[in-house]
Write a protein that holds these residues in place. Sequence first.
Motif, mmCIF file in Angstrom:
data_model
loop_
_atom_site.group_PDB
_atom_site.id
_atom_site.type_symbol
_atom_site.label_atom_id
_atom_site.label_comp_id
_atom_site.label_asym_id
_atom_site.label_seq_id
_atom_site.Cartn_x
_atom_site.Cartn_y
_atom_site.Cartn_z
ATOM 1 N N TRP A 242 0.843 -1.206 0.000
ATOM 2 C CA TRP A 242 0.000 0.000 0.000
ATOM 3 C C TRP A 242 0.877 1.254 0.000
ATOM 4 C CZ3 TRP A 242 -1.333 4.369 2.779
ATOM 5 C CH2 TRP A 242 -2.598 4.915 2.533
ATOM 6 N N ARG A 245 2.665 2.110 -3.326
ATOM 7 C CA ARG A 245 1.816 2.755 -4.326
ATOM 8 C C ARG A 245 1.576 4.224 -3.972
ATOM 9 N NH1 ARG A 245 -0.870 -0.345 -8.191
ATOM 10 N NH2 ARG A 245 0.384 -2.220 -8.504
ATOM 11 N N THR A 249 2.906 8.951 -5.712
ATOM 12 C CA THR A 249 2.224 10.225 -5.929
ATOM 13 C C THR A 249 2.955 11.320 -5.169
ATOM 14 O OG1 THR A 249 0.084 9.107 -6.128
ATOM 15 C CG2 THR A 249 0.042 11.476 -5.665
ATOM 16 N N ALA A 257 -4.378 9.998 -3.845
ATOM 17 C CA ALA A 257 -4.070 8.572 -3.916
ATOM 18 C C ALA A 257 -4.604 7.820 -2.707
ATOM 19 C CB ALA A 257 -2.558 8.370 -4.033
ATOM 20 N N ASP A 260 -8.946 8.264 -2.851
ATOM 21 C CA ASP A 260 -9.687 7.950 -4.060
ATOM 22 C C ASP A 260 -10.555 6.715 -3.817
ATOM 23 O OD1 ASP A 260 -10.526 7.927 -6.731
ATOM 24 O OD2 ASP A 260 -8.867 6.634 -7.326
ATOM 25 N N ASN A 267 -9.006 1.629 -4.307
ATOM 26 C CA ASN A 267 -8.140 2.346 -5.240
ATOM 27 C C ASN A 267 -6.898 1.499 -5.520
ATOM 28 O OD1 ASN A 267 -6.220 2.824 -3.127
ATOM 29 N ND2 ASN A 267 -7.402 4.618 -2.468
ATOM 30 N N GLU A 268 -5.953 2.056 -6.263
ATOM 31 C CA GLU A 268 -4.780 1.260 -6.658
ATOM 32 C C GLU A 268 -3.984 0.771 -5.457
ATOM 33 O OE1 GLU A 268 -2.310 3.224 -9.441
ATOM 34 O OE2 GLU A 268 -3.828 3.324 -11.023
ATOM 35 N N ALA A 269 -3.798 1.632 -4.466
ATOM 36 C CA ALA A 269 -3.042 1.228 -3.281
ATOM 37 C C ALA A 269 -3.794 0.161 -2.493
ATOM 38 C CB ALA A 269 -2.767 2.449 -2.396
ATOM 39 N N ASP A 270 -5.113 0.316 -2.381
ATOM 40 C CA ASP A 270 -5.915 -0.675 -1.671
ATOM 41 C C ASP A 270 -5.846 -2.028 -2.376
ATOM 42 O OD1 ASP A 270 -6.689 1.477 -0.051
ATOM 43 O OD2 ASP A 270 -8.522 1.828 -1.210
ATOM 44 N N GLU A 271 -5.941 -2.012 -3.697
ATOM 45 C CA GLU A 271 -5.840 -3.257 -4.463
ATOM 46 C C GLU A 271 -4.495 -3.932 -4.225
ATOM 47 O OE1 GLU A 271 -7.805 -4.960 -6.417
ATOM 48 O OE2 GLU A 271 -9.452 -3.642 -7.041
ATOM 49 N N ALA A 272 -3.425 -3.137 -4.200
ATOM 50 C CA ALA A 272 -2.092 -3.698 -3.978
ATOM 51 C C ALA A 272 -2.002 -4.337 -2.602
ATOM 52 C CB ALA A 272 -1.034 -2.610 -4.130
#
Length: 330
Positions: A242, A245, A249, A257, A260, A267-272
């Motif tokens: 997390w 990612r 930013t 970031a 979002d 978001n992208e960090a959560d997915e990671a």
Amino acid sequence: MRISCVLAPTLLSPEHIAVAERLGYERAWLFDTPQQSPDVWMTLGRAAELTGTIGLGPGVLVPSLRHPMSAAAATATLASRAPGRVAVAFGTGFTGRSAMGQKGLPWSAVAAYVRAYRGLIRGETVTWDGAPIKMLTSPDRLDRAAADVPILISALGPRGEQVTKDLDVDGIMSFGQVPAGMKDFTWGSLFIGGTVLEGDEPVDADRVKETAGPAWSIAYHVGMEFMGGLDAVRTMPGGEAWAARIEKTPEPERHFAVHDGHLMRLNEADEAAWNAGGHAMLKDVTLTGSPAEIRERVAAYAEQGVTELGFQPCGAQIERELEKFMEAVG
């Protein structure tokens, strides 16, 4: 315990609230998150038109987003359309301010705002910005329409709890965690997201990620904002992924970031973080489990002083989530 629902507003939220009414939910709360959602008051107004019994309210209003007179007028308008069904809650601004790069408001500012707002809806003259103001008499009688609307304060921690007591409002509210002093209040509202697992459905299933993931991801957002920033997040399951990612930013825009999709989607960090094993703590930070497990958790919340449980459904099938949760809690 009263069972309510809480929604991150979308254009479909009024219809979802109508479904919640049919299912027997006590109240529907909507987040005040203008950076990603339709206007909370307009959405509640439409919900009032589609329903007849379910309680309605913004949870929570962020004082810095609107003048207290605007908040009072909006409350009075909704109370006129849904008499006896409206309640309001206020907080310091997570994430209504955090998602816009601002720190939460000091409790002194929240207290001053709530006192002014409460005076206005009661028809009193209050001082704001150095001048006396009041709601003037109008043909619609809005100056008294919201006089009896209950007020709650979203607070987690001794300072917030003390301000809630000092204001002598109707109750206290929290998201995800039960405040230590919740038993001191007659109305203790807990918001929490999650999902009812189907049979032997694993916690890392795609459906579970979509429906319970947004509530799970708040653990990282809270860690970033209140528990020590990226260093604190790195100690959590999936936290290294997390943080990596988020660090991509630049700092001036890093709040984008972090927040979002806040409480709506990953978001992208959560997915990671999820893919790096963070889903292992899903049951610890959300109300996710079998129907029996959920009933057990709800009973434990009641023992801690929770008198209203606001369940937040997420994903593409909000109606299904509302139905399955109400079936689980009976």
